[in-house]
Enzyme design. Structure first.
Site, PDB file in Angstrom:
ATOM      1  N   CYS A   1     -17.870   1.463  18.338  1.00 43.87           N
ATOM      2  CA  CYS A   1     -18.259   0.529  19.400  1.00 43.87           C
ATOM      3  C   CYS A   1     -19.713  -0.082  19.224  1.00 43.87           C
ATOM      4  O   CYS A   1     -20.027  -0.853  19.722  1.00 43.87           O
ATOM      5  CB  CYS A   1     -17.498   0.845  20.695  1.00 43.87           C
ATOM      6  SG  CYS A   1     -15.745   0.822  20.811  1.00 43.87           S
TER       7      CYS A   1
ATOM      8  N   GLY B   1       1.536  -5.542  11.716  1.00 46.67           N
ATOM      9  CA  GLY B   1       0.346  -6.043  11.954  1.00 46.67           C
ATOM     10  C   GLY B   1      -0.182  -6.709  10.812  1.00 46.67           C
ATOM     11  O   GLY B   1       0.554  -7.498  10.397  1.00 46.67           O
TER      12      GLY B   1
ATOM     13  N   ASP C   1     -13.392   0.795  31.438  1.00 47.64           N
ATOM     14  CA  ASP C   1     -13.603   1.757  30.393  1.00 47.64           C
ATOM     15  C   ASP C   1     -14.887   1.711  29.820  1.00 47.64           C
ATOM     16  O   ASP C   1     -15.522   0.647  29.815  1.00 47.64           O
ATOM     17  CB  ASP C   1     -12.473   1.786  29.572  1.00 47.64           C
ATOM     18  CG  ASP C   1     -12.245   0.792  28.457  1.00 47.64           C
ATOM     19  OD1 ASP C   1     -13.089  -0.431  28.661  1.00 47.64           O
ATOM     20  OD2 ASP C   1     -11.687   0.943  27.314  1.00 47.64           O
TER      21      ASP C   1
END
Length: 336
Positions: free
Chosen positions: A23, A145, A230
């Protein structure tokens, strides 16, 4: 690290194929807000319960009475070298967005970018296997996917879940007088940065990043809490700033009460701080009163997390209280 991918993890250092990691490779929060500023629908329909307004973790749409659909997507470049562990981490992180709004994941689809000319496909299989194992543990189906040939490896999931529209966790529901609880320790960002630079393996960081936030989300809902997020790429301070801003309150952080993974402070002292973490700190500094808090603590509080815990306005069993919400003061954040 508890991986079962054997030699694959050591044969190719996946973190060396990406300019950033996890991230921490997100577009900086200030830049992102400028990009989406003109895209917010000022005439939001009533059935869109959570949209783009405050930057919540997932979209929530009411479909009937007491049922709502939760939708989110999350993917990133490798945060660890072991492909199976990277798959587990990325899937845990994607599922976390559903838990962060009080939902339950139902089905996910894989999102995979792979440099097929520079990496063999077998590690990609291990990445997908790691994601599948985490989804199974969460009771979430994985149904196909999409994949692309990409210069950098990337993996994540688009996840659909269900929630009770009357029992959601959202950024704008914080109220003064409520404590702040953090369900995972901080520090995975600096440990991942050290891992990328040195190859050292930090099992404690992998364990934290592969722990689902399902139990923490259920506990928050059971106690009647309605405000949470979060802690991921914008760090504790970045996500807390978004919560305080959306709720019209000030968040006070007790720096001494915030838990950290073993080795996190050493990593900061030795300079293993990502550019994402420094950008996080620069973004929140104009909106924060740090008093005498050290630069080391500021960096740790802004550390870009991958698959972090929930930050909940309210007490959660087993989670330390790291601060409180108070009526709005001169700054949105106060760190003591």
């Amino acid at each position: 690290m508890g991986s079962s991918s054997g030699a694959l993890g050591s044969a190719y250092r996946l973190t060396q194929f990406a300019h950033g990691g996890g991230c921490a490779c997100k577009i900086p929060p200030g830049e992102l807000e400028e990009i989406v500023a003109g895209l917010i629908d000022t005439d939001r329909p009533d059935d869109l319960l959570i949209g783009l307004d405050d930057g919540d973790d997932a979209a929530v749409v009411r479909i009937e009475g007491d049922r709502a659909v939760v939708a989110t997507a999350d993917f990133f470049t490798p945060v660890v070298d072991d492909p199976y562990d990277w798959g587990r981490i990325a899937a845990t992180n994607a599922l976390s967005d559903v838990y962060a709004v009080g939902g339950t994941p139902v089905v996910a689809v894989n999102l995979l970018g792979w440099p097929r000319d520079t990496l063999p496909m077998e590690p990609a299989r291990e990445v997908l296997r790691g994601g599948l194992d985490v989804a199974r543990a969460a009771g979430c189906h994985v149904a196909g996917g999409h994949s692309v040939d990409d210069p950098e490896p990337k993996y994540g999931m688009a996840v659909t879940g269900l929630a009770d529209p009357g029992r959601l966790l959202r950024l704008d529901a914080g109220r003064p007088g409520v404590p702040l609880s953090l369900t995972k320790p901080l520090g995975v960002g600096v440990l991942n940065t050290r891992h990328k630079a040195t190859g050292e393996v930090f099992a404690q960081a992998v364990a934290a990043m592969t722990t689902l936030n399902a139990e923490a989300s259920r506990a928050a809902l059971e106690r009647g809490h309605r405000c949470a997020t979060d802690v991921t790429g914008f760090g504790l301070l970045g996500h807390l700033y978004k919560m305080a801003r959306a709720s019209g309150v000030t968040a006070v952080v007790d720096a001494a009460a915030v838990p950290y993974l073993d080795g996190a402070r050493d990593a900061v002292r030795e300079g293993y701080v990502s550019g994402g973490t420094r950008r996080n700190l620069a973004w929140v500094t104009p909106h924060a009163d740090f008093g005498r808090v050290s630069e080391e603590d500021r960096l740790l509080l802004a550390d870009a997390q991958t698959s972090g815990g929930l930050l909940v306005a309210g007490e959660v069993p087993g989670a330390p209280v790291v601060g409180e919400l108070v009526p709005r003061e001169a700054t949105a954040l106060i760190v003591r």
